[in-house]
Every structure is written in C-alpha cells, then in structure tokens.
Write an enzyme that holds these catalytic residues in place. Structure first.
Site, PDB file in Angstrom:
ATOM      1  N   ARG A  24       0.809  -1.227   0.000  1.00  0.00           N
ATOM      2  CA  ARG A  24       0.000   0.000   0.000  1.00  0.00           C
ATOM      3  C   ARG A  24       0.841   1.276   0.000  1.00  0.00           C
ATOM      4  O   ARG A  24       0.422   2.318   0.479  1.00  0.00           O
ATOM      5  CB  ARG A  24      -0.983   0.011   1.188  1.00  0.00           C
ATOM      6  CG  ARG A  24      -2.012  -1.102   1.116  1.00  0.00           C
ATOM      7  CD  ARG A  24      -3.103  -0.919   2.168  1.00  0.00           C
ATOM      8  NE  ARG A  24      -4.136  -1.925   2.004  1.00  0.00           N
ATOM      9  CZ  ARG A  24      -4.133  -3.123   2.594  1.00  0.00           C
ATOM     10  NH1 ARG A  24      -3.122  -3.445   3.392  1.00  0.00           N
ATOM     11  NH2 ARG A  24      -5.112  -3.971   2.399  1.00  0.00           N
ATOM     12  N   LYS A  78       3.390  11.208 -11.020  1.00  0.00           N
ATOM     13  CA  LYS A  78       2.547  10.424 -11.926  1.00  0.00           C
ATOM     14  C   LYS A  78       3.249   9.115 -12.243  1.00  0.00           C
ATOM     15  O   LYS A  78       4.401   9.102 -12.658  1.00  0.00           O
ATOM     16  CB  LYS A  78       2.303  11.181 -13.229  1.00  0.00           C
ATOM     17  CG  LYS A  78       1.198  12.210 -13.179  1.00  0.00           C
ATOM     18  CD  LYS A  78       0.949  12.721 -14.583  1.00  0.00           C
ATOM     19  CE  LYS A  78      -0.158  13.727 -14.636  1.00  0.00           C
ATOM     20  NZ  LYS A  78      -0.386  14.190 -16.027  1.00  0.00           N
ATOM     21  N   GLU A 101      10.330  18.177 -24.226  1.00  0.00           N
ATOM     22  CA  GLU A 101       9.710  18.506 -22.936  1.00  0.00           C
ATOM     23  C   GLU A 101      10.339  19.746 -22.315  1.00  0.00           C
ATOM     24  O   GLU A 101       9.683  20.478 -21.577  1.00  0.00           O
ATOM     25  CB  GLU A 101       9.835  17.313 -21.984  1.00  0.00           C
ATOM     26  CG  GLU A 101       9.088  16.062 -22.422  1.00  0.00           C
ATOM     27  CD  GLU A 101       7.589  16.126 -22.174  1.00  0.00           C
ATOM     28  OE1 GLU A 101       7.090  17.173 -21.689  1.00  0.00           O
ATOM     29  OE2 GLU A 101       6.904  15.131 -22.479  1.00  0.00           O
ATOM     30  N   LYS A 139       7.998  22.730 -13.404  1.00  0.00           N
ATOM     31  CA  LYS A 139       7.082  21.633 -13.091  1.00  0.00           C
ATOM     32  C   LYS A 139       6.774  21.571 -11.606  1.00  0.00           C
ATOM     33  O   LYS A 139       5.634  21.327 -11.209  1.00  0.00           O
ATOM     34  CB  LYS A 139       7.662  20.292 -13.562  1.00  0.00           C
ATOM     35  CG  LYS A 139       6.693  19.149 -13.305  1.00  0.00           C
ATOM     36  CD  LYS A 139       6.915  17.954 -14.169  1.00  0.00           C
ATOM     37  CE  LYS A 139       5.759  16.962 -13.993  1.00  0.00           C
ATOM     38  NZ  LYS A 139       5.918  15.755 -14.827  1.00  0.00           N
ATOM     39  N   GLU A 156      -3.745  17.006 -10.743  1.00  0.00           N
ATOM     40  CA  GLU A 156      -4.219  17.424 -12.060  1.00  0.00           C
ATOM     41  C   GLU A 156      -5.724  17.689 -12.090  1.00  0.00           C
ATOM     42  O   GLU A 156      -6.443  17.261 -12.993  1.00  0.00           O
ATOM     43  CB  GLU A 156      -3.855  16.359 -13.114  1.00  0.00           C
ATOM     44  CG  GLU A 156      -3.845  16.916 -14.524  1.00  0.00           C
ATOM     45  CD  GLU A 156      -3.331  15.924 -15.545  1.00  0.00           C
ATOM     46  OE1 GLU A 156      -2.182  16.113 -15.975  1.00  0.00           O
ATOM     47  OE2 GLU A 156      -4.048  14.976 -15.891  1.00  0.00           O
ATOM     48  N   ARG A 164      -2.483  21.893 -13.538  1.00  0.00           N
ATOM     49  CA  ARG A 164      -1.456  20.921 -13.907  1.00  0.00           C
ATOM     50  C   ARG A 164      -1.688  20.378 -15.310  1.00  0.00           C
ATOM     51  O   ARG A 164      -0.752  19.924 -15.972  1.00  0.00           O
ATOM     52  CB  ARG A 164      -1.404  19.779 -12.896  1.00  0.00           C
ATOM     53  CG  ARG A 164      -0.275  18.796 -13.195  1.00  0.00           C
ATOM     54  CD  ARG A 164       0.008  17.836 -12.063  1.00  0.00           C
ATOM     55  NE  ARG A 164       1.063  16.892 -12.435  1.00  0.00           N
ATOM     56  CZ  ARG A 164       1.613  16.016 -11.616  1.00  0.00           C
ATOM     57  NH1 ARG A 164       1.228  15.968 -10.349  1.00  0.00           N
ATOM     58  NH2 ARG A 164       2.552  15.200 -12.038  1.00  0.00           N
ATOM     59  N   ASN A 220       0.408  19.221 -20.094  1.00  0.00           N
ATOM     60  CA  ASN A 220       0.120  18.299 -21.189  1.00  0.00           C
ATOM     61  C   ASN A 220       0.057  19.003 -22.540  1.00  0.00           C
ATOM     62  O   ASN A 220      -0.490  18.438 -23.500  1.00  0.00           O
ATOM     63  CB  ASN A 220      -1.196  17.573 -20.921  1.00  0.00           C
ATOM     64  CG  ASN A 220      -1.059  16.539 -19.813  1.00  0.00           C
ATOM     65  OD1 ASN A 220      -0.276  15.614 -19.901  1.00  0.00           O
ATOM     66  ND2 ASN A 220      -1.821  16.738 -18.753  1.00  0.00           N
ATOM     67  N   HIS A 252       0.448  16.950 -25.633  1.00  0.00           N
ATOM     68  CA  HIS A 252       0.325  15.543 -25.282  1.00  0.00           C
ATOM     69  C   HIS A 252      -0.977  14.908 -25.761  1.00  0.00           C
ATOM     70  O   HIS A 252      -1.020  13.696 -25.988  1.00  0.00           O
ATOM     71  CB  HIS A 252       0.463  15.367 -23.768  1.00  0.00           C
ATOM     72  CG  HIS A 252       1.859  15.534 -23.268  1.00  0.00           C
ATOM     73  ND1 HIS A 252       2.575  16.696 -23.442  1.00  0.00           N
ATOM     74  CD2 HIS A 252       2.690  14.681 -22.598  1.00  0.00           C
ATOM     75  CE1 HIS A 252       3.774  16.551 -22.893  1.00  0.00           C
ATOM     76  NE2 HIS A 252       3.865  15.346 -22.383  1.00  0.00           N
ATOM     77  N   HIS A 306      -0.044  11.705 -27.523  1.00  0.00           N
ATOM     78  CA  HIS A 306      -0.410  10.383 -27.034  1.00  0.00           C
ATOM     79  C   HIS A 306      -1.239   9.619 -28.070  1.00  0.00           C
ATOM     80  O   HIS A 306      -1.102   8.398 -28.215  1.00  0.00           O
ATOM     81  CB  HIS A 306      -1.201  10.506 -25.732  1.00  0.00           C
ATOM     82  CG  HIS A 306      -0.350  10.802 -24.543  1.00  0.00           C
ATOM     83  ND1 HIS A 306      -0.876  11.175 -23.324  1.00  0.00           N
ATOM     84  CD2 HIS A 306       0.996  10.792 -24.372  1.00  0.00           C
ATOM     85  CE1 HIS A 306       0.108  11.369 -22.455  1.00  0.00           C
ATOM     86  NE2 HIS A 306       1.249  11.145 -23.077  1.00  0.00           N
ATOM     87  N   HIS A 331       8.090   8.990 -27.382  1.00  0.00           N
ATOM     88  CA  HIS A 331       7.201   9.933 -26.715  1.00  0.00           C
ATOM     89  C   HIS A 331       7.525  11.391 -27.024  1.00  0.00           C
ATOM     90  O   HIS A 331       6.641  12.169 -27.394  1.00  0.00           O
ATOM     91  CB  HIS A 331       7.239   9.698 -25.199  1.00  0.00           C
ATOM     92  CG  HIS A 331       6.443  10.683 -24.414  1.00  0.00           C
ATOM     93  ND1 HIS A 331       5.065  10.718 -24.446  1.00  0.00           N
ATOM     94  CD2 HIS A 331       6.828  11.690 -23.587  1.00  0.00           C
ATOM     95  CE1 HIS A 331       4.633  11.705 -23.669  1.00  0.00           C
ATOM     96  NE2 HIS A 331       5.680  12.307 -23.139  1.00  0.00           N
TER      97      HIS A 331
END
Length: 371
Positions: free
Chosen positions: A124, A146, A188, A229, A239, A243, A247, A250, A254, A269
């Site tokens: 956990r 993330k 990036e 960031k 997010e 936030r 992206n 992206h 993506h 990527h």
C-alpha cells in the site's frame, strides 16, 4: 550557472528535492543513506541503462552500506504493461522489502513510471527514489508523482499518483543517450517555455546547441524545467486544474503514439510531443486564437533541433482520422466525453480549453493531413 542545483518540490510533509548535477549517480549512495538511514532498495532498470550505469550505482550503494536488489527488464515503451508490473511487484516482495524500504528507478520515463506504480501499490505504498537517466525523465516524468502503465486502450491509463522521496538527476549520464533520445527529451524542455515562459523559449532558441553539448547551460535548462514543473505540481498535485497545462502537445502526441502501437522505431514519446505541440499551435491559429507566425516559430525551432514536426514525418503512415480521434477521446483529460486540449494565444500563453468540439478537431486533422 552553478555545476549543481537543488530544486525543491514543495508538498508539505511530502516535499522532496531534485538534485541536478554531473556527479549525482556516483554520489547516490551517500545522498540516500544520509537522508534515509538504514534503507534497503529494489533497483529497477532496463538492459540498455544497466549496461552503462548499473555498476556505478550499485558500487555507490554498496559503499554507503545500502542493501540493493537489482531487476533488469527489457527496454522500450512496451515494457509498461501489466506483466512487467507484476514482475516488479514479485521482485520487491521476494526480496522481503518492507514498507519503509524503497523502490529505486534507474532509467528513463518507462522505468520510472513502471517502478513508481509498483512502489505505489506494494504494501500500500513504499518509498520511491528516482534516478532518471534520460533528458525526458529528468525534466518531466521523474517529477510530480505520476506513475502508470499503458493498456490496449491508450497510454498511461492505469496508474496512481505516488510522489518520490528523492530525485537524483545526473546530467553527465545524458552523454550516453543517442542523439534521437536526447532530442526527444528536449521537446519537454521546450514545452515549459511554450506553456508560460516565453523568455525561456527565447533563451533556448539561442542556447540549445550549448545545452546539447553539456556544461552549465544543460544544468540550467534542466533546473528551469524542474522548477517550472515543481511549481505547477505544488499548486495542483492531482491534475484537477492548472497541472493539465503540462500536457501541452500531449493530447495529440499520445494519440499518435497509440496510432503507431507504441512502436519506438516509428515514434518515441518526445517526438510525439514535438509534433503535438506544433499541432496545438496550428490548431489554435486555425481557431483564430493565435497567430500562424507563432506556430511557424515553434515548428522552425523544433525542426532546427532535429525533431519531427508534421504528421507526414511519422514513418509508416497513420490510420484514418476517425481512428486518431478515437485515440484522442481516450485521453485522461476527457470529461464526460468532452475533449480537453491545451491551446495557446501565442508563445508562452497556453490555456486549458475544456470543451473542444470533436468535429472541429476532425476537420483540422483532415485539412492538416491533406496540406
């Protein structure tokens, strides 16, 4: 511009440091033992990274008295799947590591996302250390918590938010990257200028060659990116709002990765993000929100760096526009079926557009593909 910089990600009791410099890998053991005395760790890496850097890391950990259990996986985006997640989980448990011990990710974004996901769910939630070895990971995926894996429905759709306890970004290890990998990471870096730092984008236009060759410009560019960031993550960790600006490019990117079936021979990527950022600026101009001159400037800079900037740059072609739109509709930012894009009013003037009509995106893509 100093040789080493430390950037804090301010998240209260879960705050952590990003240490950026040319000796971070060799000094990893001492830094970790000083901050986390008595810790043991599972080191997750891939075959490519292991051949360059695993021995240095293990030697550093051994010298500091840190018990380490390495696991070496296959490289590539396809490693981010359920089978490899279970491999990491089983490794951590078979080593009898406890909740207070750590999973250490030595690698690029794929290894960081996968190992971080495992750290977030085993017992956990275990401690997590990022040692990013790609430019993309150093400025983006290693920071912010993330984690996740891909599914047949799309990229990064299964995962958790799990912040690292420490990030060690060794700028010298970037010299072992291929030119293609370094350029992909640079997309990036440029992104942070295009979001809300036009002066940084202009600095990159002037200094990208020095940044590529190493030295203080490299440390400076990575530190600026990490601070950018960190400030966004501190304001919106999960997010729910601003936030999403991170992206930029992206949503398109993506979708392109999914359309190429995550085949790194065709598209990686950062290349998808580069094309996506150009598309985002051109789509914004197409919607009369921004100038085509700014879109041309973005494309020109990324092309100068050596990145792909157009759909036609993708080897092997792409499926029909309807299929691309289906991939876009799987984006994590979609809410109640409404498309969310990061659009712009100019260089450094990005914003969140929450309700972009799918038919407009379809028309834009069709027109772009035919031009």
């Amino acid at each position: 511009m100093s040789e080493t910089q430390i950037v804090e990600v301010p998240l209260g009791e879960r705050s952590y440091d990003i240490i950026i410099g040319a000796q971070a890998l060799a000094g990893a053991g001492g830094e970790i033992s000083r901050r986390m005395p008595g810790i043991r760790c599972a080191v997750v890496t891939d075959e490519t990274v292991a051949s360059f850097h695993l021995e240095t890391l293990i030697h550093s950990l051994d010298a500091a008295g840190i018990e380490a259990h390495p696991l070496v996986l296959k490289p590539g985006e396809k490693t981010k799947d359920f089978d490899n997640l279970m491999t990491v989980v089983d490794h951590v448990l078979s080593c009898r590591l406890e909740r207070g011990d750590a999973v250490l990710a030595l690698g690029g974004g794929v290894i960081g996302d996968l190992a971080g996901f495992a750290a977030g769910i085993v017992r956990r939630g275990m401690r997590f250390i990022q040692v990013p070895t790609s430019l993309l990971a150093q400025v983006d995926s290693s920071v912010g918590g993330k984690t996740g894996i891909n599914s047949r429905h799309g990229k990064n759709l299964v995962g958790v938010f799990h912040q690292p306890d420490l990030v060690l970004a060794d700028t010298a290890v970037l010299d072992t990257l291929s030119d293609r990998e370094f350029r992909a990471g640079y997309a990036e870096v440029a992104k942070y200028g295009l979001i809300d730092k036009p002066e940084f984008f202009a600095w990159l236009e002037r200094n990208w060659r020095q940044m590529f060759s190493g030295g203080p410009e490299r440390v400076q560019a990575i530190a600026v990116s990490c601070r950018a960031k960190a400030s966004v993550v501190a304001a919106d960790e999960r997010e729910g709002g601003v936030r999403a600006l991170l992206n930029l490019g992206h949503t398109f990117g993506h979708a392109l990765e999914a359309a190429t079936e995550f085949d790194s021979r065709r598209l990686v990527h950062g290349e998808g993000v580069a094309i996506g950022m150009v598309l985002a600026h051109r789509f914004s101009a197409w919607l009369n929100l921004a100038s085509y001159d700014d879109a041309d400037r973005v494309e020109r800079h990324l092309k100068d760096v050596g990145l792909p900037t157009r759909l036609s740059d993708i080897e092997g072609g792409l499926p029909a526009t309807d299929i691309l739109l289906e991939h876009i509709a799987q984006d994590k930012k979609v809410k109640r079926g409404k498309l969310t894009f990061i659009l712009t009013r100019g260089i450094g003037q990005s914003f969140i557009a929450d309700d972009v009509p799918g038919e407009e995106v379809h028309r834009f893509l069709e027109e772009t593909r035919s031009s």
